[in-house]
Design a protein around this motif. Structure first.
Motif, PDB file in Angstrom:
ATOM      1  N   ARG A   1       5.123  -8.225  -1.975  1.00 15.76           N
ATOM      2  CA  ARG A   1       6.178  -8.535  -2.546  1.00 15.76           C
ATOM      3  C   ARG A   1       6.164  -7.875  -4.157  1.00 15.76           C
ATOM      4  O   ARG A   1       7.332  -7.388  -4.654  1.00 15.76           O
ATOM      5  CB  ARG A   1       6.615 -10.011  -2.571  1.00 15.76           C
ATOM      6  CG  ARG A   1       6.930 -10.525  -1.323  1.00 15.76           C
ATOM      7  CD  ARG A   1       7.389 -11.807  -1.247  1.00 15.76           C
ATOM      8  NE  ARG A   1       7.483 -12.477  -0.299  1.00 15.76           N
ATOM      9  CZ  ARG A   1       8.810 -12.626   0.700  1.00 15.76           C
ATOM     10  NH1 ARG A   1       9.726 -12.074  -0.226  1.00 15.76           N
ATOM     11  NH2 ARG A   1       8.870 -13.066   1.618  1.00 15.76           N
ATOM     12  N   ARG A   2       5.123  -8.260  -4.853  1.00 13.51           N
ATOM     13  CA  ARG A   2       5.021  -7.614  -6.133  1.00 13.51           C
ATOM     14  C   ARG A   2       4.730  -6.247  -6.171  1.00 13.51           C
ATOM     15  O   ARG A   2       5.643  -5.710  -7.024  1.00 13.51           O
ATOM     16  CB  ARG A   2       3.379  -8.284  -6.687  1.00 13.51           C
ATOM     17  CG  ARG A   2       3.283  -7.864  -7.859  1.00 13.51           C
ATOM     18  CD  ARG A   2       1.973  -8.388  -8.555  1.00 13.51           C
ATOM     19  NE  ARG A   2       1.621  -8.092 -10.068  1.00 13.51           N
ATOM     20  CZ  ARG A   2       1.107  -6.963 -10.500  1.00 13.51           C
ATOM     21  NH1 ARG A   2       0.586  -6.187  -9.523  1.00 13.51           N
ATOM     22  NH2 ARG A   2       1.110  -6.639 -11.723  1.00 13.51           N
ATOM     23  N   ARG A   3       4.137  -5.503  -5.002  1.00 14.42           N
ATOM     24  CA  ARG A   3       4.405  -4.092  -5.156  1.00 14.42           C
ATOM     25  C   ARG A   3       5.866  -3.488  -4.760  1.00 14.42           C
ATOM     26  O   ARG A   3       5.868  -2.463  -5.591  1.00 14.42           O
ATOM     27  CB  ARG A   3       3.321  -3.508  -3.923  1.00 14.42           C
ATOM     28  CG  ARG A   3       3.440  -2.018  -3.724  1.00 14.42           C
ATOM     29  CD  ARG A   3       2.467  -1.680  -2.570  1.00 14.42           C
ATOM     30  NE  ARG A   3       2.845  -2.303  -1.235  1.00 14.42           N
ATOM     31  CZ  ARG A   3       3.875  -1.423  -0.464  1.00 14.42           C
ATOM     32  NH1 ARG A   3       4.384  -0.401  -1.225  1.00 14.42           N
ATOM     33  NH2 ARG A   3       4.381  -2.096   0.353  1.00 14.42           N
ATOM     34  N   ARG A   4       6.425  -4.162  -4.032  1.00 12.79           N
ATOM     35  CA  ARG A   4       7.889  -3.690  -3.842  1.00 12.79           C
ATOM     36  C   ARG A   4       9.047  -4.045  -5.215  1.00 12.79           C
ATOM     37  O   ARG A   4       9.666  -3.150  -5.229  1.00 12.79           O
ATOM     38  CB  ARG A   4       8.426  -4.496  -2.683  1.00 12.79           C
ATOM     39  CG  ARG A   4       7.817  -4.056  -1.169  1.00 12.79           C
ATOM     40  CD  ARG A   4       8.507  -4.634   0.085  1.00 12.79           C
ATOM     41  NE  ARG A   4       8.217  -6.145   0.170  1.00 12.79           N
ATOM     42  CZ  ARG A   4       7.278  -6.469   0.872  1.00 12.79           C
ATOM     43  NH1 ARG A   4       6.382  -5.474   1.518  1.00 12.79           N
ATOM     44  NH2 ARG A   4       7.080  -7.471   1.027  1.00 12.79           N
ATOM     45  N   GLU A   5       8.399  -5.149  -5.576  1.00 13.00           N
ATOM     46  CA  GLU A   5       9.281  -5.539  -7.039  1.00 13.00           C
ATOM     47  C   GLU A   5       8.878  -4.456  -8.108  1.00 13.00           C
ATOM     48  O   GLU A   5       9.720  -3.905  -8.584  1.00 13.00           O
ATOM     49  CB  GLU A   5       9.055  -6.634  -7.505  1.00 13.00           C
ATOM     50  CG  GLU A   5       9.478  -7.855  -6.703  1.00 13.00           C
ATOM     51  CD  GLU A   5       9.039  -9.187  -7.037  1.00 13.00           C
ATOM     52  OE1 GLU A   5       8.516  -9.379  -8.040  1.00 13.00           O
ATOM     53  OE2 GLU A   5       9.492 -10.324  -6.500  1.00 13.00           O
ATOM     54  N   ILE A   6       7.875  -3.965  -7.953  1.00 18.53           N
ATOM     55  CA  ILE A   6       7.450  -3.058  -9.117  1.00 18.53           C
ATOM     56  C   ILE A   6       8.021  -1.840  -8.742  1.00 18.53           C
ATOM     57  O   ILE A   6       8.423  -0.862  -9.626  1.00 18.53           O
ATOM     58  CB  ILE A   6       5.758  -2.884  -9.153  1.00 18.53           C
ATOM     59  CG1 ILE A   6       5.141  -4.028  -9.915  1.00 18.53           C
ATOM     60  CG2 ILE A   6       5.280  -1.719  -9.933  1.00 18.53           C
ATOM     61  CD1 ILE A   6       3.539  -4.160  -9.845  1.00 18.53           C
ATOM     62  N   ALA A  50      10.623  -1.245  -7.077  1.00 20.46           N
ATOM     63  CA  ALA A  50      12.143  -1.460  -7.287  1.00 20.46           C
ATOM     64  C   ALA A  50      12.531  -1.196  -8.803  1.00 20.46           C
ATOM     65  O   ALA A  50      13.415  -0.535  -9.092  1.00 20.46           O
ATOM     66  CB  ALA A  50      12.894  -2.670  -6.866  1.00 20.46           C
ATOM     67  N   ILE A  51      11.496  -1.732  -9.562  1.00 22.14           N
ATOM     68  CA  ILE A  51      11.710  -1.630 -10.968  1.00 22.14           C
ATOM     69  C   ILE A  51      11.644  -0.159 -11.398  1.00 22.14           C
ATOM     70  O   ILE A  51      12.556   0.290 -12.192  1.00 22.14           O
ATOM     71  CB  ILE A  51      10.968  -2.467 -11.653  1.00 22.14           C
ATOM     72  CG1 ILE A  51      11.192  -3.996 -11.614  1.00 22.14           C
ATOM     73  CG2 ILE A  51      11.109  -2.163 -13.194  1.00 22.14           C
ATOM     74  CD1 ILE A  51      10.298  -4.999 -12.296  1.00 22.14           C
ATOM     75  N   ARG A  81      14.571   1.566 -10.256  1.00 23.40           N
ATOM     76  CA  ARG A  81      16.071   1.182 -11.228  1.00 23.40           C
ATOM     77  C   ARG A  81      15.631   2.030 -12.554  1.00 23.40           C
ATOM     78  O   ARG A  81      16.677   2.311 -13.052  1.00 23.40           O
ATOM     79  CB  ARG A  81      16.014  -0.297 -11.185  1.00 23.40           C
ATOM     80  CG  ARG A  81      17.144  -0.933 -11.952  1.00 23.40           C
ATOM     81  CD  ARG A  81      17.224  -2.424 -12.016  1.00 23.40           C
ATOM     82  NE  ARG A  81      16.905  -3.017 -10.613  1.00 23.40           N
ATOM     83  CZ  ARG A  81      15.820  -3.758 -10.696  1.00 23.40           C
ATOM     84  NH1 ARG A  81      14.924  -3.792 -11.479  1.00 23.40           N
ATOM     85  NH2 ARG A  81      15.854  -4.248  -9.442  1.00 23.40           N
TER      86      ARG A  81
END
Length: 445
Positions: A191-196, A198-199, A202
């Motif tokens: 999840r943290r890897r996907r959030e990074i 995605a950021i 973005r």
């Protein structure tokens, strides 16, 4: 003097460069730290004349080729755990299943199972991570059945069943807990890897959007400059042509009038050139030292009318807060600089059209007034809801002129007015042509 070049690579510490190198090639670290050592344990087990199943006595050791093959099958795929997490977990699951079915039993290579579950949850898709979690939990249950069958086959008769089930339950629960814990840790990391990611995506999209907005702003500025150029060139050329025709006509009869006409031509040309340089200056680098002249507005209408009069078109300028002889533009309601420029350009375009298309004997009238919902206010005071109304009327040919009356000049008037919340209406009739501008006023504070 010789020396090493001061480059970014030379300034970066060695361990940082190594870390970046390994991040770009994860299979090197996974092979050297996981797959390699566990593969060596498998080779050692096979070389030790086979392997006897854990906690189970009485079975003949499995042959070393089978032990070696299954041991390598459950360890070597770890080299791909970050690049291909789903195939890695699948191969290890197959190897662990074959170890149980062939009675080779779990050995040191069993450590690769929770590592594969962790890798599938962190680096793989969510769907594959859930699938391999279920497979791993089923493997924990199968491991418990494996030990239960071994205890039942090797334990002496009359042994208490609870003494057999208790260690089996403990082994099964421990294996399931390890698998679940590794999956949870991997899921959090994923999840943290996907959030990074995605950021980062973005940020890239924002950068692209910022570049697009900059290009759109540049295009809008070019369009604005094009409109300004149209107004300046059209008006100045019309005045100069009218003065040149008049000067040629009176050159032999009234040299003084001809000299005045040529003086007007020169002054109009210089003013047009200066204003064109000012507008084109925004396209150059500010370091070139562009000299920006004040933007024309309501206060410059008197000078505009004087230039048009000098070109031979009789024009009157009046306002609701002044007289026909003195429009008192210094008491005009306050407008933003851009709105004042829009009013000036619209009046300029309307008078230029009268010069070009009004015909001989045409006259023009420019009237400014403040339209209020509650009625007239003394002194031209403005309040929210008030509108500045500018009416430019002429006595030219009007509806008898050629064309539909919707040239680029009139379209430019409408665009300028809408930019500041106003509107322009035009009407050609038998007695001339009318242009009416309505523009919301801004209250001064």
């Amino acid at each position: 003097m010789g020396g090493m070049p001061d480059t970014a690579a030379a300034r970066t510490p060695f361990h940082v460069r190594v870390s970046r190198f390994l991040e770009g090639r994860p299979w090197i670290a996974d092979t050297g730290l996981l797959a390699g050592p566990l593969g060596l344990f498998s080779v050692g087990s096979a070389a030790n004349d086979g392997f006897r199943p854990l906690f189970i006595g009485g079975f003949e050791p499995a042959g070393w080729p089978l032990v070696l093959m299954l041991g390598l099958l459950t360890t070597l795929p770890l080299a791909l755990r970050r690049m291909r997490p789903a195939p890695c977990a699948g191969l290890i699951a197959v190897g662990a299943l074959l170890q149980v079915l062939t009675l080779v039993g779990p050995g040191m290579s069993s450590i690769s199972v929770p590592i594969a579950v962790y890798s599938a949850a962190k680096f793989g898709s969510r769907r594959s991570a859930r699938i391999y979690l279920i497979i791993a939990l089923a493997g924990a249950l199968l491991l418990g059945l494996y030990f239960l069958s071994g205890y039942l086959l090797t334990s002496p008769r009359g042994i208490n069943l609870l003494e057999i089930l208790l260690p089996v339950f403990m082994i099964t629960g421990f294996a399931a807990a390890v698998v679940l814990a590794c999956w949870l840790l991997g899921d959090l990391g994923g999840r943290r890897r996907r959030e990074i990611a995605a950021i980062a995506e973005r940020n890239e999209l924002l950068e692209v959007e910022r570049e697009q907005e900059a290009r759109l702003a540049a295009d809008a500025e070019r369009m604005r400059i094009a409109r300004e150029m149209h107004d300046v060139v059209s008006h100045s050329m019309s005045v100069m042509i009218a003065q040149a025709d008049g000067g040629r006509y009176v050159a032999g009869q009234d040299p003084q009038a001809a000299a005045g006409a040529f003086e007007t031509i020169g002054r109009t040309g210089r003013e047009a050139l200066t204003e064109m340089r000012r507008m084109l200056g925004v396209l150059r680098d500010q370091a070139e030292g562009v000299d920006y002249a004040p933007t024309p507005g309501l206060a410059d209408l008197r000078r505009l009318v004087a230039d048009v009069r000098a070109a031979g078109l009789p024009v009157t300028l009046r306002s609701s807060w002044g007289t026909a002889a003195d429009a008192r533009l210094d008491q005009a309601p306050s407008l933003p600089e851009g709105a004042g420029l829009a009013v000036h350009r619209i009046v300029q375009e309307a008078l230029t059209n009268t010069l070009k298309h009004g015909g001989g004997g045409a006259q023009a009238d420019v009237a400014l007034a403040v339209d209020t919902p509650e009625g007239d206010r003394p002194g031209g005071a403005a309040s929210p809801g008030d509108q500045l109304v500018v009416r430019i009327s002429d006595t030219g040919v009007g509806s008898g002129a050629d064309g539909d009356g919707r040239g680029s000049g009139l379209l430019g008037m409408d665009e300028r007015a809408r930019l500041y919340g106003g509107e322009v209406t035009t009407r050609a009739h038998s007695g001339g042509f009318d242009v009416v501008l309505r523009l919301p006023l801004t209250v001064s504070r």
